[in-house]
Scaffold this active site. Structure first.
Site, mmCIF file in Angstrom:
data_model
loop_
_atom_site.group_PDB
_atom_site.id
_atom_site.type_symbol
_atom_site.label_atom_id
_atom_site.label_comp_id
_atom_site.label_asym_id
_atom_site.label_seq_id
_atom_site.Cartn_x
_atom_site.Cartn_y
_atom_site.Cartn_z
ATOM 1 N N LYS A 66 0.813 -1.222 0.000
ATOM 2 C CA LYS A 66 0.000 0.000 0.000
ATOM 3 C C LYS A 66 0.850 1.277 0.000
ATOM 4 O O LYS A 66 0.466 2.276 -0.602
ATOM 5 C CB LYS A 66 -0.935 0.017 1.213
ATOM 6 C CG LYS A 66 -2.043 -1.009 1.112
ATOM 7 C CD LYS A 66 -2.980 -0.923 2.294
ATOM 8 C CE LYS A 66 -3.985 -2.052 2.236
ATOM 9 N NZ LYS A 66 -4.914 -2.048 3.362
ATOM 10 N N ASP A 102 -9.991 2.195 3.014
ATOM 11 C CA ASP A 102 -10.020 1.390 4.253
ATOM 12 C C ASP A 102 -10.758 2.119 5.376
ATOM 13 O O ASP A 102 -11.545 1.520 6.109
ATOM 14 C CB ASP A 102 -8.594 1.078 4.728
ATOM 15 C CG ASP A 102 -7.958 -0.065 3.955
ATOM 16 O OD1 ASP A 102 -8.692 -0.826 3.303
ATOM 17 O OD2 ASP A 102 -6.718 -0.181 4.003
HETATM 18 P P1 NAP Z 1 1.407 -3.912 7.869
HETATM 19 O O1 NAP Z 1 1.474 -2.628 7.136
HETATM 20 O O2 NAP Z 1 2.377 -4.989 7.550
HETATM 21 O O3 NAP Z 1 1.509 -3.578 9.435
HETATM 22 C C1 NAP Z 1 1.579 -4.638 10.358
HETATM 23 C C2 NAP Z 1 1.431 -4.087 11.764
HETATM 24 O O4 NAP Z 1 1.397 -5.196 12.679
HETATM 25 C C3 NAP Z 1 2.585 -3.185 12.186
HETATM 26 O O5 NAP Z 1 2.089 -2.209 13.058
HETATM 27 C C4 NAP Z 1 3.480 -4.193 12.922
HETATM 28 O O6 NAP Z 1 4.331 -3.590 13.861
HETATM 29 C C5 NAP Z 1 2.448 -5.010 13.645
HETATM 30 N N1 NAP Z 1 2.932 -6.348 14.029
HETATM 31 C C6 NAP Z 1 3.314 -7.359 13.213
HETATM 32 N N2 NAP Z 1 3.661 -8.450 13.936
HETATM 33 C C7 NAP Z 1 3.518 -8.103 15.240
HETATM 34 C C8 NAP Z 1 3.721 -8.795 16.480
HETATM 35 N N3 NAP Z 1 4.137 -10.063 16.500
HETATM 36 N N4 NAP Z 1 3.437 -8.148 17.630
HETATM 37 C C9 NAP Z 1 2.986 -6.860 17.612
HETATM 38 N N5 NAP Z 1 2.775 -6.135 16.484
HETATM 39 C C10 NAP Z 1 3.042 -6.767 15.309
HETATM 40 O O7 NAP Z 1 -0.055 -4.576 7.723
HETATM 41 P P2 NAP Z 1 -1.416 -3.794 7.475
HETATM 42 O O8 NAP Z 1 -1.626 -3.580 6.022
HETATM 43 O O9 NAP Z 1 -1.435 -2.638 8.377
HETATM 44 O O10 NAP Z 1 -2.501 -4.887 7.924
HETATM 45 C C11 NAP Z 1 -2.795 -5.123 9.283
HETATM 46 C C12 NAP Z 1 -3.972 -6.086 9.403
HETATM 47 O O11 NAP Z 1 -5.152 -5.422 8.962
HETATM 48 C C13 NAP Z 1 -3.828 -7.331 8.523
HETATM 49 O O12 NAP Z 1 -4.227 -8.464 9.268
HETATM 50 C C14 NAP Z 1 -4.779 -7.082 7.386
HETATM 51 O O13 NAP Z 1 -5.348 -8.280 6.869
HETATM 52 C C15 NAP Z 1 -5.851 -6.265 8.064
HETATM 53 N N6 NAP Z 1 -6.592 -5.423 7.114
HETATM 54 C C16 NAP Z 1 -7.904 -5.658 6.943
HETATM 55 C C17 NAP Z 1 -8.629 -4.889 6.066
HETATM 56 C C18 NAP Z 1 -10.088 -5.157 5.902
HETATM 57 O O14 NAP Z 1 -10.668 -4.669 4.918
HETATM 58 N N7 NAP Z 1 -10.709 -5.859 6.825
HETATM 59 C C19 NAP Z 1 -8.022 -3.873 5.339
HETATM 60 C C20 NAP Z 1 -6.667 -3.644 5.543
HETATM 61 C C21 NAP Z 1 -5.955 -4.439 6.421
HETATM 62 P P3 NAP Z 1 5.800 -3.065 13.414
HETATM 63 O O15 NAP Z 1 5.587 -1.680 12.873
HETATM 64 O O16 NAP Z 1 6.557 -3.106 14.689
HETATM 65 O O17 NAP Z 1 6.317 -4.027 12.390
#
Ligand code: NAP
Length: 281
Positions: A66, A102
């Site tokens: 993204k 989103d």
């Molecule tokens: P991302 O950009 O990769 O960000 C991941 C986040 O999770 C970061 O804040 C990361 O922290 C944190 N994280 C990862 N592993 C962790 C752990 N073991 N302990 C604590 N924090 C951890 O991913 P994203 O795009 O934001 O997506 C996040 C979630 O939202 C996903 O599951 C995705 O499927 C969901 N989502 C859903 C929708 C929907 O339409 N329902 C839309 C968008 C996203 P760091 O910064 O420290 O790495």
């Protein structure tokens, strides 16, 4: 003639977007071809050029692309700029226009489908990745109260707070501070912790009370550990990201085709399947 659309991500084979957009297209009487394209960040630019050369008119972008999508757009909407992340690409001649649906998707699900009044809710946002960046501005616009952001990597939480630019209302805290923050009216999990079988960080009980709502942006199995924890603490609502998924897709569809699909039917189908999945476990 079919118009070409796709979702780009890595991995992306699990994505429900092709199915959701096929349902919307059928409902609206618009012939669309919507596929899932798996591409690593290093190959994204070339894959998008190839897609455009094959007649691609629009695309969704998911994990982890993204922010890269935002960088390659020639222009973006205000909500995409505030997020610094793009989940919807719209072809504009030889260039791409970027949007982020989103936030509106989450707020629409919480307020219109789940019936939550977000106004003045003291809110905790766990995570500061692409999804957190997309939803935080929309939550503020929807009238939540103070917003606390906690992320494993504190610098990313700082960057998100700086981007939001409301110092009296938006606060950054460390994971270790969670036990001292008291109770929240709304706790959102926007992390990928517990995806792919990993464990979810231990959270203090004190975060949730009897009137609190817990929301996972994830859906399916990835949402289970956080929502199970929330239910065990007696949260009033525990909501996964399935409704957000459908609503953000509807907003993308509206941007591409100029018509807003009804989301209830496909949401109902996916919800029934998700319930069967959880029961089968
Ligand atoms: P991302 O950009 O990769 O960000 C991941 C986040 O999770 C970061 O804040 C990361 O922290 C944190 N994280 C990862 N592993 C962790 C752990 N073991 N302990 C604590 N924090 C951890 O991913 P994203 O795009 O934001 O997506 C996040 C979630 O939202 C996903 O599951 C995705 O499927 C969901 N989502 C859903 C929708 C929907 O339409 N329902 C839309 C968008 C996203 P760091 O910064 O420290 O790495």
């Amino acid at each position: 003639m079919s118009r070409h659309y796709a979702v780009f991500g890595h991995p992306v084979s699990h994505s429900l977007s092709p199915r959701i957009h096929a349902a919307f297209g059928k409902q609206a009487g618009i012939a669309i071809e919507y596929s899932a394209i798996d591409v690593e960040p290093s190959g994204f630019d070339a894959a998008l050029q190839d897609f455009a050369a094959r007649g691609g008119a629009g695309a969704n972008v998911t994990l982890p692309l993204k922010e890269a999508a935002y960088a390659l757009c020639s222009d973006t909407t205000e909500r995409a700029r505030r997020a610094g992340a793009v989940n919807t690409l719209i072809r504009n001649g030889d260039a791409w226009h970027g949007d982020n649906t989103d936030g509106v998707g989450l707020v629409r699900d919480l307020t219109e489908r789940q019936g939550l009044d977000l106004r003045a809710r003291r809110t905790l946002l766990l995570g500061a990745g692409g999804a957190a960046r997309g939803v935080a501005p929309a939550l503020l616009d929807a009238g939540i109260g103070d917003l606390f952001i906690v992320n494993r990597t504190p610098a990313r939480a700082d960057a998100l707070a700086d981007m939001l630019g409301q110092p009296g209302r938006v606060h950054v805290r460390y994971l270790d501070d969670l036990r001292n923050l008291g109770e929240f009216d709304l706790v959102l999990n926007a992390t990928t912790a517990a995806r792919d079988g990993g464990s979810f960080p231990t959270l203090p009980r004190s975060l949730l009370g009897r009137r609190s709502a817990a929301v996972s942006l994830s859906y399916g199995e990835a949402a289970i550990p956080f929502l199970a924890w929330a239910r065990a603490q007696g949260a009033h609502e525990s909501i996964d990201g399935l409704g957000m998924l459908v609503e953000q897709a509807a907003e993308s569809f509206a941007r591409w085709h100029g018509t807003r699909p009804d989301t209830d039917r496909i949401y109902g189908e996916l919800r029934a399947e998700s319930a069967r999945l959880v029961t089968a476990d």
